[in-house]
Design a protein around this motif. Structure first.
Motif, PDB file in Angstrom:
ATOM      1  N   MET A 101      -7.264   3.487   5.609  1.00 21.49           N
ATOM      2  CA  MET A 101      -7.445   2.081   5.954  1.00 21.49           C
ATOM      3  C   MET A 101      -8.030   1.294   4.781  1.00 21.49           C
ATOM      4  SD  MET A 101      -8.969   2.269   9.841  1.00 21.49           S
ATOM      5  CE  MET A 101      -9.237   0.495   9.932  1.00 21.49           C
ATOM      6  N   LEU A 102      -9.089   1.835   4.185  1.00 16.84           N
ATOM      7  CA  LEU A 102      -9.806   1.089   3.157  1.00 16.84           C
ATOM      8  C   LEU A 102      -9.051   1.034   1.835  1.00 16.84           C
ATOM      9  CD1 LEU A 102     -13.416   2.358   3.946  1.00 16.84           C
ATOM     10  CD2 LEU A 102     -12.507   0.066   4.379  1.00 16.84           C
ATOM     11  N   GLU A 103      -8.172   1.985   1.600  1.00 14.20           N
ATOM     12  CA  GLU A 103      -7.366   1.962   0.379  1.00 14.20           C
ATOM     13  C   GLU A 103      -6.097   1.118   0.534  1.00 14.20           C
ATOM     14  OE1 GLU A 103      -6.706   6.046  -0.697  1.00 14.20           O
ATOM     15  OE2 GLU A 103      -8.478   6.064  -2.002  1.00 14.20           O
ATOM     16  N   ASP A 104      -5.783   0.722   1.748  1.00 15.28           N
ATOM     17  CA  ASP A 104      -4.593  -0.074   2.027  1.00 15.28           C
ATOM     18  C   ASP A 104      -4.861  -1.544   1.674  1.00 15.28           C
ATOM     19  OD1 ASP A 104      -2.434  -1.452   3.061  1.00 15.28           O
ATOM     20  OD2 ASP A 104      -2.461  -0.453   5.012  1.00 15.28           O
ATOM     21  N   ARG A 105      -4.181  -2.050   0.662  1.00 16.47           N
ATOM     22  CA  ARG A 105      -4.414  -3.427   0.199  1.00 16.47           C
ATOM     23  C   ARG A 105      -3.997  -4.467   1.237  1.00 16.47           C
ATOM     24  NH1 ARG A 105      -6.510  -0.522  -3.187  1.00 16.47           N
ATOM     25  NH2 ARG A 105      -6.830  -1.071  -5.384  1.00 16.47           N
ATOM     26  N   ASN A 106      -3.160  -4.081   2.196  1.00 18.91           N
ATOM     27  CA  ASN A 106      -2.790  -5.010   3.259  1.00 18.91           C
ATOM     28  C   ASN A 106      -3.929  -5.191   4.266  1.00 18.91           C
ATOM     29  OD1 ASN A 106      -0.129  -5.524   2.353  1.00 18.91           O
ATOM     30  ND2 ASN A 106       0.545  -3.558   3.210  1.00 18.91           N
ATOM     31  N   GLN A 107      -4.774  -4.163   4.397  1.00 16.78           N
ATOM     32  CA  GLN A 107      -5.899  -4.251   5.322  1.00 16.78           C
ATOM     33  C   GLN A 107      -7.182  -4.706   4.629  1.00 16.78           C
ATOM     34  OE1 GLN A 107      -6.168  -1.198   8.510  1.00 16.78           O
ATOM     35  NE2 GLN A 107      -4.594  -0.096   7.355  1.00 16.78           N
ATOM     36  N   VAL A 108      -7.379  -4.229   3.393  1.00 13.89           N
ATOM     37  CA  VAL A 108      -8.545  -4.624   2.600  1.00 13.89           C
ATOM     38  C   VAL A 108      -8.011  -5.146   1.263  1.00 13.89           C
ATOM     39  CG1 VAL A 108     -10.688  -3.872   1.532  1.00 13.89           C
ATOM     40  CG2 VAL A 108      -9.972  -2.868   3.697  1.00 13.89           C
ATOM     41  N   PRO A 109      -7.907  -6.467   1.114  1.00 14.57           N
ATOM     42  CA  PRO A 109      -7.275  -7.030  -0.081  1.00 14.57           C
ATOM     43  C   PRO A 109      -8.054  -6.725  -1.355  1.00 14.57           C
ATOM     44  CG  PRO A 109      -8.291  -8.750   1.247  1.00 14.57           C
ATOM     45  CD  PRO A 109      -8.345  -7.502   2.061  1.00 14.57           C
ATOM     46  N   GLU A 110      -7.373  -6.867  -2.481  1.00 14.10           N
ATOM     47  CA  GLU A 110      -7.961  -6.580  -3.780  1.00 14.10           C
ATOM     48  C   GLU A 110      -9.225  -7.392  -4.021  1.00 14.10           C
ATOM     49  OE1 GLU A 110      -8.215  -4.322  -6.997  1.00 14.10           O
ATOM     50  OE2 GLU A 110      -6.314  -4.293  -5.904  1.00 14.10           O
TER      51      GLU A 110
END
Length: 236
Positions: A101-110
């Motif tokens: 979840m946390l590495e997914d840029r769609n869920q946690v943006p840059e």
């Protein structure tokens, strides 16, 4: 330049991800206390004004199944269910899901600030090899924790942990935190569960309004907890 030309820049997200043990041993008063304390924390976060880091919250439970009960969303969109306790303690699977979840840029943006990960548990993981010999097992070698601490995005993020009751293995929770300056909090009674959430609420709230929300803010444990309620890595 008129008012129509003014663009209001939204505060950068400050993600908080909770991993909540809802296995069978958490039933009744333990899980009920967590339910109440978590809702109070969310209410406090909702009341923060002028935050530089806009808190977003996600919740993963691990009991009968590992479930994302709350995707990472803005605090005003967070809905906390009533947790029910049953089943085993699939913590490793929950940690892996948290990393995804946390590495997914769609869920946690840059542009998001460094996340905080919070783990609550009252026992050993059912999916860890160290379960058979916890006194001699090196939990830092457990694959989900190795993956967590080697992630370029997550290895520096603050991690907090609460151990609830006599069945807790504090070596395992300290391996999760992986920081000798941050203790595991020991809940030998229900009141400490509430204090833990108050400590987390204070720490993250202060961080959200600080001049640099990327810098972790962790309240001094000595101001909130007694000596029998903290367990440091170096003391084990």
């Amino acid at each position: 330049m008129g008012l129509k030309d003014v663009v209001i820049k939204e505060a950068r997200p400050l993600p908080v991800l909770l991993l909540v043990d809802n296995s069978g041993s958490m039933a009744n008063e333990k899980i009920n206390t967590v339910n109440v304390a978590l809702k109070e924390m969310i209410a406090e976060f909702n009341g923060i004004k002028n935050a530089k880091g806009k808190i977003s919250v996600g919740i993963i439970t691990f009991g009968n199944t590992v479930e994302i009960v709350q995707p990472i969303k803005r605090i005003e969109e967070t809905v906390v269910p009533e947790f029910q306790a049953a089943g085993k303690t699939w913590m490793g699977e929950a940690i892996d899901k948290a990393i995804d979840m946390l590495e997914d840029r769609n869920q946690v943006p840059e542009r998001a600030y460094t996340p905080t990960i919070i783990l609550l548990s009252d026992g050993l993981p059912s999916d860890c090899p160290g379960r058979t010999d916890p006194k001699n097992y090196d939990f830092s070698q457990w694959e989900p924790l190795q993956r967590l601490h080697s992630s370029e995005r997550l290895k520096k993020c603050p991690k907090l942990a609460l151990g609830i009751g006599d069945g807790t293995n504090y070596r395992m929770l300290n391996a999760f935190i992986n920081n000798p300056e941050v203790p595991v909090i020991k809940a030998n009674d229900l009141a400490t569960i509430t204090k833990f959430f108050q400590w987390v609420t204070y720490s993250i709230s202060k961080r959200s309004v600080s001049s640099n929300p990327n810098e972790p803010v962790i309240g001094d444990p000595k101001e909130m907890f007694g000596v029998d309620e903290v367990e440091y890595l170096l003391s084990l």
